[in-house]
Scaffold this motif. Sequence first.
Motif, short mmCIF file in Angstrom:
data_model
loop_
_atom_site.label_atom_id
_atom_site.label_comp_id
_atom_site.label_asym_id
_atom_site.label_seq_id
_atom_site.Cartn_x
_atom_site.Cartn_y
_atom_site.Cartn_z
N ASP A 169 0.90 -1.26 0.19
CA ASP A 169 -0.36 -0.51 -0.02
C ASP A 169 0.80 1.72 0.11
N ALA A 170 0.77 2.16 -0.80
CA ALA A 170 1.49 3.46 -0.63
C ALA A 170 1.55 3.83 0.35
N SER A 171 0.62 4.17 0.95
CA SER A 171 0.44 4.78 1.64
C SER A 171 0.62 4.13 3.43
N SER A 172 0.66 3.34 3.49
CA SER A 172 1.45 2.47 4.48
C SER A 172 2.23 1.17 3.71
N PRO A 173 3.09 1.27 4.36
CA PRO A 173 4.55 1.91 4.97
C PRO A 173 4.38 3.40 3.87
N SER A 174 4.76 4.98 4.12
CA SER A 174 4.78 5.77 3.40
C SER A 174 6.20 5.94 2.68
N LEU A 175 6.28 6.12 1.84
CA LEU A 175 7.55 7.13 1.57
C LEU A 175 8.60 8.10 2.17
N GLU A 219 10.48 11.72 2.33
CA GLU A 219 9.99 12.69 1.44
C GLU A 219 11.19 13.04 0.36
N SER A 227 9.60 1.29 3.36
CA SER A 227 9.29 1.77 2.00
C SER A 227 8.19 0.40 1.52
N HIS A 254 8.61 -1.14 -3.96
CA HIS A 254 8.74 -0.45 -4.40
C HIS A 254 10.24 0.08 -4.41
N HIS A 270 9.97 10.74 -6.49
CA HIS A 270 9.23 9.63 -6.76
C HIS A 270 8.13 8.99 -7.65
N PRO A 328 5.46 7.39 -8.11
CA PRO A 328 4.62 6.12 -7.28
C PRO A 328 3.43 5.23 -8.30
#
Length: 581
Positions: A74-80, A82, A107, A111, A131, A133
């Motif tokens: 999931d691209a939001s968990s964990p997040s990339l 900054e 990550s 990814h 990024h 994504p």
Amino acid sequence: MASLDPPQMNAAATTTTTVTNGKRVFSQSRRANKKQKSKRERNMKEGSSDEVLLLDIRALIKSRQENQKEAEGDASSPSLPEPGSEIDVEVLDLSSTGDGLAVHPGSPPNHVYVVPFVAPGDVARVRVFRHLPADNYSVADYLSIVTPSPLRDDSRIRCPYFASCSGCQFQMLDYPEQLRHKRRIVEKAFRNFSQLPPEIVPAIGDTIGSPLQYGYRTKLTPHFDGPPGAGGRRGAKADKTRPAFTSVPNVGFNQKGRRLVLDIEDCPIGTDAVRLGMKRERNRMQTEFANYKTGATILLRETTKRYSKDGEEPPPTETETPDHAVRVETDQYVDIKTCVTDNKATTSEHIDSYLFTNPAGSFFQNNNSILSPFTAYIRQHILPPPSPSSSSSPKEIKHLIDAYSGSGLFTITLSGLFHSSTGIDIAADSIAYARKNAALNRIPDSECSFMAADAPQLFRHVTTHPDETVVVIDPPRKGCDASFLRQLLRFGPRRVVYVSCNVHTQARDVGVLVRGEVGRDEGGFGEEEQKGEENGNENQDGENAKRKSTRYAIESIRGFDFFPQTGHVEGVAVLNRVDEP
């Protein structure tokens, strides 16, 4: 030699950067309201580095999913992290572009981070730059090595600018490992671009290495940017209102991933004569920089004056050799090598006993050390292997057609094997030099001839029998266009040798020849190039005209390392016409 990070594609929002004191400054721009095709998307069928990189990334992700049965993540968990963050990544593979493909435990599991100047097995400290994504990867700047790979040995590095300059990627790798990687590049090119079943693509041969791994480049083009407000290096015209330089600008090559010129004093992959020329041009800039209102590119091209030890003109002694020249002595010759900076000057290059002259600014292979084994390989494979004698033995191949002949490299070096050798090119200037080179090598017009022809009609004046003809093609990086491939299939020579500096477009074109048809949606082909094509070849005999279609089988594929320490590889594919009832 300069390369830039891949542009963003299909991302929901864009990241903008500026460069301050050599560092990238990151800021997020507003979300794009309108999706537009990037240059990358428009060129994705041309074997571009962006397309090649994305295919390698997808293959790595697929392999990790199959081998480790990881979820897509999931691209939001964990997040990339900054942009601008420093993280440690593990390098899993090298892409065909020369960049490392790495993963980060914090990550999403599938990814990938694209990192330059690394080897598989390295753990590297990187700074996240951008990024992408939608494509499951991020671009990162190399900072340092945390844990070196067994493949890595930094004592091999000969250039103080390595890991900053965009020119070289592999100086930390053992040379045999570089050659193995380049074999894998060719393998992946045919897997990804040929659209052929793997069982009809032969095993790729080992990459043939360069006799010189440093000091081999006979041409370099360092450059400098104009003063602030001068409009950059290219396309700007000087005028009295533009600011002048107040100090000597950086003269060198681009920093990796930036439009920032590094001040590079020396380049160890250049020949000794070119390196002397670079030093001389840098000294000249110390006194003449104020004369420039815009940036410029400096040509550094080696030229050789050869003296035979048995010739009438005695070679200069070591004390008579000028300081700006390099003297190379063999059993037969004394070569005096100097560096030319005038684009229009004529340079001389020797390959075994052959002499080639060219305008200094024109294209000619930039690694003279490999040209002898390279042309020998082509000579050994230009004709088919002997077949068992029988009443149905094919006709003898008597004629050579050298398409994209340039100044005659193959036409001249192969001419002794054929009754006739013909070089064809769309550039009249190249044809003029090819004729001059044939005369310099004392090859009569009856054996070696050249003609300039428009691209849609390259084969119009070919009168040789296809069964007795072999065609050599050595196109530019974009490969062959649809018009040329249709003409080639229509003419149907018995044998084709395809030489290419871009193995990805080569694989695409070889796939077309093996299938025997050119699709309208083939990458890199333009419909406008079909104009006049129907007149491309009107002299085929009855036997050839009856052939319903022409297709080819691949005999062999092999890479040549014209550019050690970099990710580039030259490809040679040999094909035979398939004769069916």
